[in-house]
Scaffold this active site. Structure first.
Site, short mmCIF file in Angstrom:
data_model
loop_
_atom_site.label_atom_id
_atom_site.label_comp_id
_atom_site.label_asym_id
_atom_site.label_seq_id
_atom_site.Cartn_x
_atom_site.Cartn_y
_atom_site.Cartn_z
N GLU A 135 -15.18 6.06 4.05
CA GLU A 135 -15.77 4.71 3.98
C GLU A 135 -16.62 4.55 2.73
O GLU A 135 -17.35 3.56 2.58
CB GLU A 135 -16.63 4.46 5.23
CG GLU A 135 -15.83 4.09 6.45
CD GLU A 135 -14.86 5.17 6.88
OE1 GLU A 135 -15.30 6.33 7.06
OE2 GLU A 135 -13.67 4.89 7.01
N ASP A 166 -7.80 1.08 9.41
CA ASP A 166 -8.62 2.29 9.49
C ASP A 166 -8.05 3.28 10.50
O ASP A 166 -8.78 3.89 11.27
CB ASP A 166 -10.08 1.96 9.84
CG ASP A 166 -10.97 3.21 9.85
OD1 ASP A 166 -10.71 4.11 9.03
OD2 ASP A 166 -11.90 3.28 10.67
N ASN A 212 -8.20 7.81 6.53
CA ASN A 212 -7.77 6.48 6.12
C ASN A 212 -7.85 6.30 4.60
O ASN A 212 -8.66 6.94 3.95
CB ASN A 212 -8.65 5.42 6.79
CG ASN A 212 -10.10 5.56 6.37
OD1 ASN A 212 -10.79 6.42 6.89
ND2 ASN A 212 -10.57 4.74 5.44
#
Lengths: 182, 598
Positions: B199, B325, B283
């Site tokens: 992220e 995700d 991801n």
């Protein structure tokens, strides 16, 4: 009738303070604004205020607040604080403050960073934008002018608009993860 | 040759599930080994195959009702406790969430007092760089040493007897968003570790270190040129979608692969017979898919690699050009599975995207891909091409709100590891039943800040229960039974030879159920929600013990661990929207609970 005049006519009816609401500073301050001393402790020898002369300039101004909101996404504050509810960083829409809710304290938080994971944005964000962010952060818990705070969102609805937030009485508290420091 | 015979021995143990009677004979001649069935729990997944199956059977369906508390231990930390307690050498090793303190508890003494304590002092700034709470998923024990990772990207080796530091190495830079939360795997005299930070626009990797010295042996990136991904002549992916030169560059726009994610933060499995590692990649970043057209190799897939050289053997991408995700990091359990009457050396992988994959682990061929939760984001997996068929209706577009995305971003199942029992041939999957509304937006890359570009509002899925504990039959490709839970089941699962299965709930219950039927047999209310990995071990007194860390947190528990404000539906990655009642059900606090029969 020009826009500013119209604003003042309406504003005069509502309240005098609202005059500030639509005032736009087209020239960003050229000189860096030196923040007053920033205190992390509530214990001060004698009574010394942390208030700054900049509060009204940004917090009563709708343009500054909406810019603050835009910048809050632009500089990825949302990535760590969501839209105020918190994520990797603490919630900013509640009444709990680790490092203080005064504008100068929030200014210092953004520019200097904080030890448990708040990046130091000093040098990355121009000074006037930091103050816009300060004003917007305060609006999240109703500490900026309700008249000027953003009252709609351009994105998927995830929370009530800032203008709808009831002012929350700030309290100071330890970081939420507070744990043994080995 | 030494290496070879050792490997053969380990191979048998890794297949303990399938060759139980054989293994007893085969391992009798050998001393206790890393993944031995001697009652220890030396690594998070119990063994190289990641079965989380304990061969102990003293505690069973008939007597589990009497299971009682043997001892407890407070960790002094208030964040999510996702670790597995590690047991070896009559000692239990517990790694706390940040600040990653390691405690060794002496199991030979009444009450298991502290034998030693080690404080690694990770940088406190690293706390802002952890996407989903400052968790740690546990240590690994091998040959007298203990290995663990710190949030600020250090891998540390300690003398397990004394807690003295053997070595430490710095493997990443938290100031650029890298952290480490996974439990290392130690095998073949090497330590295998990977990074977190999908992220934050980091570049994912798996790193091999020499177990004795900490020396870097090889590093395999999940994005970029073949040379960096350790893709060479031995790389033989099964499907056309994963074949081609430098796909780790060409399946991205421009230089986006440099900040493209594919982090390696799940559990690594190892097949000693083939000297092969299996692990999933995270991801692609940012979440906003409009900023990264292409398949985004080699994210959201499974790699098989040579443990010695790191060279890739095959790769399969569960979620090409991931839209939601759907990290591919969930565990791969190495077991033999009979499909259409033919037994395959397989890996079973319940993925975030909602399918349980059974993959032939020798070549990467998908043998079956079956939904285990309601799915709206895809219509199925094409068995010919191996490719998932994304549903265009759920394709995110910047500025557009897309509703009823199922499963939600945490997936049909997140990191919380499943267990496999060779006695029932079932995989026990702890997981969640969540959907979401989402809106993506353009996001700029600023090193050290999140690189996401999506707002989520996660909500309960069809049926109204947020959690599920599913016993899955990988051969029949269907559920044998399911237990509904109010909250997502964010703890790991444990299966034992006593035909029991253990797991914890986010409101603090630690439960034992019948492995065959799912019938509830026993429960105990711990002090906080459970998101840890339960384990079983034989104590120095010969008795069977079951241990688990309580202490709510992690992505699902952020609303409690981080005091998040539920008035903002997007808080905590959108998870608080589904968890607003958790603070009424549990509070923070890390505590170890250990149980035995009286």
């Amino acid at each position: 009738m020009n826009v500013r005049a119209a604003c003042c006519v309406v504003a005069a009816i509502v309240s005098l303070a609202a005059c500030q609401r639509e005032k736009r500073d087209f020239e960003a301050p050229t000189k860096a604004v030196t923040p007053p001393p920033v205190r992390l402790s509530e214990i001060q020898p004698g009574a010394i205020s942390t208030k700054t002369s900049l509060e009204g300039k940004y917090e009563d101004n709708a343009f500054a607040l909406s810019e603050g909101k835009r910048l809050f996404g632009w500089y990825n504050c949302t990535g760590c604080h969501a839209h105020g509810g918190g994520d990797k960083g603490p919630a900013l829409m509640d009444r709990v403050w680790i490092y203080g809710s005064e504008p100068a304290q929030i200014y210092a938080t953004i520019v200097e960073g904080r030890p448990n994971g708040m990046p130091s944005f000093g040098g990355h964000i121009p000074d006037n934008e930091v103050w816009e962010l300060v004003a917007y952060v305060r609006s999240l818990s109703g500490l900026a002018s309700g008249m000027a705070s953003p009252n709609r969102s351009d994105t998927m609805h995830v929370k009530a608009p800032e203008s709808n937030v009831e002012a929350q009485q700030p309290v100071t508290a330890a970081p939420s993860g507070a744990s043994e420091r080995p | 040759m030494r290496g070879k015979s050792r490997r053969a021995g380990r191979a048998l143990k890794a297949f303990a599930g399938v060759l139980l009677s054989v293994i007893v004979v085969a391992s009798g001649a050998r001393a206790a080994d890393d993944a031995g069935p001697n009652g220890d729990w030396p690594m998070a997944g119990h063994d190289y195959a990641n079965t989380r199956f304990s061969p102990l059977d003293e505690i069973n369906a008939a007597n589990v009702g009497k299971l009682s508390l043997a001892f407890t231990f407070s960790t002094g930390v208030l964040r999510g406790h996702e670790a597995a307690p590690i047991v070896a050498d009559h000692t239990m090793f517990v790694v706390t969430p940040f600040p990653n303190v390691v405690y060794a508890l002496d199991l030979t003494q009444p009450g298991a007092p502290i034998k030693w304590k080690f404080s690694p002092y990770p940088s406190s700034s690293a706390q802002g760089e952890a996407c989903c709470d400052v968790v740690n998923r546990g240590a690994a024990y091998a040959n007298g040493s203990l290995y663990f990772n710190t949030l600020d990207n250090q891998t540390i080796s300690l003398d397990a007897k004394t807690g003295k530091e053997n070595w430490r190495v710095q493997l990443g830079d938290f100031a650029r968003g890298e952290t480490m939360t996974m439990a290392p795997l130690v095998a073949d005299d090497k330590v295998f570790v990977g990074n977190s930070g999908g992220e934050y626009g980091v570049r994912g990797f798996l790193q091999a270190l020499d177990a004795k010295s900490g020396k870097a042996l090889w590093r395999a990136y999940s994005t970029g040129p073949d040379a960096d991904v350790l893709i060479g002549p031995t790389f033989k992916p099964f499907y056309a979608q994963d074949q081609g030169k430098n796909l780790g560059v060409s399946s991205w726009p421009g230089e986006a692969w440099k900040i493209g994610g594919g982090t390696v933060w799940g559990f690594v499995s190892y097949d000693p017979a083939q000297n092969t590692l299996y692990y999933g990649t995270g991801n692609p970043g940012p979440w906003n898919p409009a900023q990264r057209p292409g398949d985004n190799k080699w994210t959201s897939g499974v790699f098989a690699r040579d443990a010695g050289t790191g060279e890739a053997r095959w790769y399969y991408q569960m979620s090409p050009h991931d839209l939601h995700d759907y990290d591919g990091i969930n565990e791969s359990i190495l077991v033999d599975v009979a499909v259409n009457g033919q037994t395959h050396p397989a890996l079973v992988h319940p993925d975030r995207n909602g399918y349980v994959y059974v993959i032939d682990r020798t070549n990467g061929q998908v043998l079956s891909a079956t939904p285990f939760v309601p799915i709206t984001t895809s219509m199925g997996v094409d068995m010919k091409s191996g490719r998932i068929q994304w549903n265009p209706d759920k394709q995110p577009e910047p500025g557009k709100t897309v509703r009823d995305i199922c499963p939600a971003s945490p997936g049909g199942k997140d990191w919380q590891p499943s267990a496999y029992s060779p006695r029932t041939h079932l995989v026990y999957i702890p997981h969640q039943n969540l959907c979401q509304d989402a809106m993506t937006s353009q996001v700029s890359y600023i090193a050290g800040t999140p690189y996401v570009g999506a707002d989520l509002k996660i909500k309960v899925g069809p049926g109204g229960k947020r959690g599920l504990f599913t016993a899955w039959d990988p051969a029949a490709a269907k559920a044998a039974w399911k237990i509904e839970e109010d909250f997502p089941v964010w703890s790991g699962a444990l299966a034992t030879a006593g035909d029991l299965v253990f797991y914890g709930t986010m409101d603090g219950w630690f439960k034992a159920v019948d492995a065959k039927s799912g019938k509830a047999l026993w429960r105990f209310k711990t002090g906080s929600g459970i998101v840890g990995q339960p384990v079983a071990y034989r104590g120095p007194d010969g008795k069977e013990y079951v241990a688990v860390l309580s202490g709510v947190g992690g992505w699902a528990g952020g609303i409690v661990a981080g005091d998040l404000d539920a008035r903002d539906a997007s808080a905590g990655g959108g998870f608080v929207n589904a968890m607003s009642d958790l603070p009424q059900k549990t509070a923070k606090g890390g505590m170890l609970y250990v149980f035995a029969l009286p």
